[in-house]
Design an enzyme around this catalytic site. Structure first.
Site, mmCIF file in Angstrom:
data_model
loop_
_atom_site.group_PDB
_atom_site.id
_atom_site.type_symbol
_atom_site.label_atom_id
_atom_site.label_comp_id
_atom_site.label_asym_id
_atom_site.label_seq_id
_atom_site.Cartn_x
_atom_site.Cartn_y
_atom_site.Cartn_z
ATOM 1 N N ASP A 199 0.855 -1.188 0.000
ATOM 2 C CA ASP A 199 0.000 0.000 0.000
ATOM 3 C C ASP A 199 0.892 1.239 0.000
ATOM 4 O O ASP A 199 1.948 1.230 -0.640
ATOM 5 C CB ASP A 199 -0.924 -0.034 1.221
ATOM 6 C CG ASP A 199 -2.257 0.653 0.967
ATOM 7 O OD1 ASP A 199 -2.260 1.889 0.823
ATOM 8 O OD2 ASP A 199 -3.299 -0.033 0.931
ATOM 9 N N ASP B 270 -1.278 2.558 18.338
ATOM 10 C CA ASP B 270 -2.255 1.469 18.430
ATOM 11 C C ASP B 270 -1.869 0.256 17.598
ATOM 12 O O ASP B 270 -2.554 -0.767 17.628
ATOM 13 C CB ASP B 270 -3.635 1.951 17.956
ATOM 14 C CG ASP B 270 -4.213 3.044 18.823
ATOM 15 O OD1 ASP B 270 -3.576 3.406 19.834
ATOM 16 O OD2 ASP B 270 -5.296 3.555 18.484
ATOM 17 N N HIS C 155 -3.473 5.946 3.857
ATOM 18 C CA HIS C 155 -4.229 4.780 3.385
ATOM 19 C C HIS C 155 -3.672 3.467 3.933
ATOM 20 O O HIS C 155 -4.398 2.652 4.499
ATOM 21 C CB HIS C 155 -4.235 4.757 1.859
ATOM 22 C CG HIS C 155 -5.228 3.818 1.258
ATOM 23 N ND1 HIS C 155 -4.954 2.497 0.988
ATOM 24 C CD2 HIS C 155 -6.507 4.017 0.864
ATOM 25 C CE1 HIS C 155 -6.009 1.924 0.451
ATOM 26 N NE2 HIS C 155 -6.973 2.826 0.357
ATOM 27 N N ASN D 87 -14.239 0.833 -6.452
ATOM 28 C CA ASN D 87 -15.117 1.894 -5.969
ATOM 29 C C ASN D 87 -15.813 2.602 -7.122
ATOM 30 O O ASN D 87 -15.155 3.036 -8.072
ATOM 31 C CB ASN D 87 -14.318 2.937 -5.179
ATOM 32 C CG ASN D 87 -13.833 2.410 -3.848
ATOM 33 O OD1 ASN D 87 -14.295 1.400 -3.360
ATOM 34 N ND2 ASN D 87 -12.879 3.124 -3.259
ATOM 35 N N ALA E 38 -8.597 -8.400 -8.037
ATOM 36 C CA ALA E 38 -9.798 -9.042 -7.501
ATOM 37 C C ALA E 38 -10.462 -9.965 -8.516
ATOM 38 O O ALA E 38 -11.233 -10.856 -8.146
ATOM 39 C CB ALA E 38 -10.789 -7.985 -7.029
ATOM 40 N N SER F 111 -11.735 -0.558 -0.031
ATOM 41 C CA SER F 111 -10.425 -0.734 0.606
ATOM 42 C C SER F 111 -10.592 -1.213 2.036
ATOM 43 O O SER F 111 -9.954 -2.177 2.481
ATOM 44 C CB SER F 111 -9.657 0.596 0.613
ATOM 45 O OG SER F 111 -9.203 0.946 -0.653
#
Length: 380
Positions: free
Chosen positions: A58, A66, A92, A184, A195, A247
């Protein structure tokens, strides 16, 4: 060089980064509505992703408070970069990693990922403008495969070339669960590569009511859906983010795959995908459809349900030791694989894995499920 760039599927055209003062660590957990929707607390009593490494090609991953305990050393594959993947100027990649494996700051503070004990390999394969080349994504996937990743989460899609196709297929052949965003709308008119690759889990999105998210593209290759609207996660500089897109849904499904691989360490990647689709909550028309695929992922069912191995229907079949497969026969996943008759391509691939491993299942005929067959689970 391939002229067509691979467009990263942005969470929002204008991504929202929230400061800790504006949306502090004590409040962010409550804003993560997808945790309650997916019954994450219950699922994490069964598995938290221990021992599983997830690669995230990415925009890089910032060492957020965190998330930093689960962040491994990675790589920058973008031309001119020589880092370890621990820098993110876009947010992102950090957001995706947080959705997968953020551990939070305490029991109720900070962002929480689906698999908070999984480890993340950060791979900078896209620029800070959310754009990347097919060769860079391919290099990131190749690196993840060489590092022994068990899951690769790809929240991007677009053009492909020979190297990228080979990298994706190489990861699948290496028994890695590959999860990728469908795309999207309106920027994407249909499901994007990788995909569309056979064996890759193609992920679409739903909103807070569990309905199809308008941002999510549709198509015959869609496998499952997950929360994709107003999703809160980690961001760069210790901040948090909120965004909408497939995403986020992809990262959530990658976290689910990490939970399953941790719970069933001997389960082949194709069977992990099958467990996700077989236990998904059916939505829309009965069976698989182009908006929801096989349905909304159900973490608890995916971790606990009796799911016979893909391509096999025998009450007396026995799984190899450690596979986690069970002998109780249950309904097949709703939907079809493109027609009636014969084993699915994924089932045949699984057979190859099982035979190579010396499995002793008896092969039985399996018809492809028709779209008008009754769904295995009740819609919610």
């Amino acid at each position: 060089m391939l002229a067509l760039a691979v467009n990263v599927l942005t969470i929002n055209p204008c991504r929202t980064a929230l400061s800790r003062e504006e949306d502090g660590s004590t409040r962010i957990r409550a804003d993560q509505w997808h945790l309650n929707f997916l019954r994450v607390t219950e699922a994490q009593r069964v598995s938290q992703g221990e021992g599983i490494v997830v690669a995230v090609p990415d925009t890089g991953v910032d060492p957020h408070p965190d998330l930093q305990k689960n962040l491994l050393s990675g790589i920058d594959v973008v031309a001119g970069e020589t880092g370890d993947g621990h820098r993110d100027q876009n947010s992102h990649g950090t957001s995706m990693a947080g959705l997968i494996a953020a551990h939070g700051q305490n029991a109720n503070g900070g962002a929480l990922g689906i698999a908070p004990r999984a480890k993340i390999i950060p791979i900078t394969s896209s620029s800070s403008y959310n754009l990347g080349e097919a060769d860079d994504l391919a290099a990131g996937i190749e690196y993840a495969t060489s590092r022994g990743a068990k899951v690769i989460s790809i929240s991007s899609g677009g053009g492909s070339n020979t190297r990228l196709i080979q990298a994706v297929r190489g990861a699948l052949a290496a028994d890695i669960v590959v999860v990728a965003a469908a795309g999207n709308a309106p920027e994407d008119s249909g499901i994007q590569y990788p995909a569309t690759e056979e064996g890759v889990i193609s992920v679409g999105g739903i909103d807070q009511q569990g309905n199809h998210a308008s941002v999510s593209v549709t198509g015959t290759g869609l496998d499952v859906v997950a929360p994709a609207v107003d999703i809160y996660s980690t961001s760069y500089g210790g901040k948090y983010s909120k965004g909408t897109g497939t995403s986020s849904a992809t990262a959530i499904v990658a976290g689910a795959a990490a939970l399953i691989r941790s719970k069933y360490p001997g389960l082949p990647a194709a069977e992990v995908a099958h467990r996700l689709t077989a236990t998904a909550v059916d939505k829309g028309p009965p069976g698989r459809d182009d908006e929801y695929g096989y349905g909304v992922i159900d973490l608890v069912a995916a971790l606990t349900a009796d799911v016979p191995p893909l391509g096999f229907e025998s009450a007396t079949a026995h799984a190899p030791a450690g596979s986690g497969s069970v002998t109780t026969a249950v309904a097949e996943p709703a939907g079809n694989d493109g027609g009636d008759g014969g084993a699915t391509a994924r089932g045949l691939a699984t057979l190859g894995v099982i035979m190579a491993a010396g499995g002793a299942w008896a092969l039985v005929a399996r018809r492809r499920r028709r779209g008008d067959d009754p769904p295995p689970r009740i819609s919610r």
